[in-house]
Design a protein around this motif. Structure first.
Motif, short mmCIF file in Angstrom:
data_model
loop_
_atom_site.label_atom_id
_atom_site.label_comp_id
_atom_site.label_asym_id
_atom_site.label_seq_id
_atom_site.Cartn_x
_atom_site.Cartn_y
_atom_site.Cartn_z
N THR A 112 48.83 47.21 44.85
CA THR A 112 48.59 47.17 43.40
C THR A 112 49.24 45.91 42.83
OG1 THR A 112 48.57 49.58 43.25
CG2 THR A 112 49.02 48.38 41.22
N ILE A 156 43.88 47.53 43.74
CA ILE A 156 43.63 47.57 42.30
C ILE A 156 44.46 46.51 41.57
CG2 ILE A 156 45.34 49.40 41.77
CD1 ILE A 156 42.90 50.53 39.95
N ILE A 196 45.91 45.66 37.76
CA ILE A 196 46.10 46.18 36.40
C ILE A 196 46.44 44.96 35.52
CG2 ILE A 196 47.39 47.81 34.94
CD1 ILE A 196 45.84 49.20 37.22
N ALA A 202 41.72 47.84 34.32
CA ALA A 202 41.94 48.09 35.75
C ALA A 202 40.70 47.62 36.50
CB ALA A 202 42.17 49.59 35.99
#
Ligand SMILES: C[S@@+](CC[C@H](N)C(=O)[O-])C[C@H]1O[C@@H](n2cnc3c(N)ncnc32)[C@H](O)[C@@H]1O
Length: 233
Positions: free
Chosen positions: A87, A114, A116, A154
């Motif tokens: 992440t 992912i 963010i 996201a």
């Protein structure tokens, strides 16, 4: 440790992760929170500025987190190896700078599960770049703090990603419309007010470029109203 509504909304979008990298961490509050919540097993807090990173270093020491948190000095994603972070968080910067960081650190960005992202400005440009460069937008959030409403995106690497058919969804995140986000009504109203103010200030535009700008903005206001009516009427 209590997070501000903006930081909390960013942290809440983070899925359970092996390693998170917070690029441009400054105070280090997001990685510390994610570790303490058990949402991340390991956190890399990175910043280009020694002064900013020092705040994260102090925080790691203060909370005795040296075994699961690390501070790294450097620009963008150069501080992590491809595949090291599942992440990646990049928050509190302009959308163009976020885009540049993702472009320059392409291997690390594409190997994450992912991203963010919380752009302070340039949200439209960032959404457009993501969708046209192999990332899909999987969720969006809004957070109200002071008199501002912040946008959080996201995104995931996705070879099949493609752009939106309706241009307005680069401005008003489609995911926010899809889930009729509780702050969306207020956010669109604010946008319409600020665009209308600019149109008023352009007054009886005399030059061709001012007149074109006025028409562009009026068209945008019309599109905002269309989305508003489709969601809330
Ligand atoms: C406004 S602060 C945001 C801090 C935190 N992420 C937040 O959202 O509250 C922006 C931080 O990004 C850092 N920064 C700016 N450009 C950067 C880059 N290319 N790589 C890493 N950090 C950067 C700055 O030094 C600063 O600490």
């Amino acid at each position: 440790m209590l997070l501000s509504p903006r930081l909390k909304a960013i942290a809440d979008l983070v899925p359970p992760s092996r390693t998170i990298a917070d690029i441009g961490t400054d105070h280090g509050h997001i990685p510390l929170y994610l570790i303490r919540q058990g949402r991340a097993e390991y956190a890399i807090a990175a910043d280009i500025s020694p002064g900013s990173l020092d705040k994260a270093v102090q925080l790691i020491q203060q909370y005795n987190m040296g075994h699961c948190m690390e501070a790294r000095l450097g620009s963008g994603l150069s501080v992590i190896a491809p595949g090291e972070a599942d992440t990646i968080i990049i928050a509190g910067m302009g959308g163009i700078l976020i885009r540049e960081i993702l472009e320059e650190g392409e291997e690390a960005a594409r190997s994450a599960h992912i991203l963010i992202l919380q752009p302070m400005i340039g949200q439209e440009e960032l959404r457009r770049w993501l969708l046209n460069n192999g990332y899909s937008i999987v969720d969006e959030e809004l957070a109200a703090e002071g008199d501002r409403i912040y946008e959080i995106i996201a995104a995931k690497p996705d070879k099949e990603a493609r752009g939106y058919e309706n241009e307005i969804y680069y401005d008003i995140g489609w995911k926010l419309v899809e889930k009729k986000h509780p702050l969306l009504k207020e956010w669109i109203q604010k946008k319409i007010r600020s665009l209308s103010e600019i149109v008023r200030n352009l007054g009886n535009a005399k030059t061709q470029s001012a007149s074109e700008r006025k028409h562009e903005l009026m068209e945008k206001i019309r599109m905002y109203k269309e989305v508003y009516d489709s969601c809330f009427r």
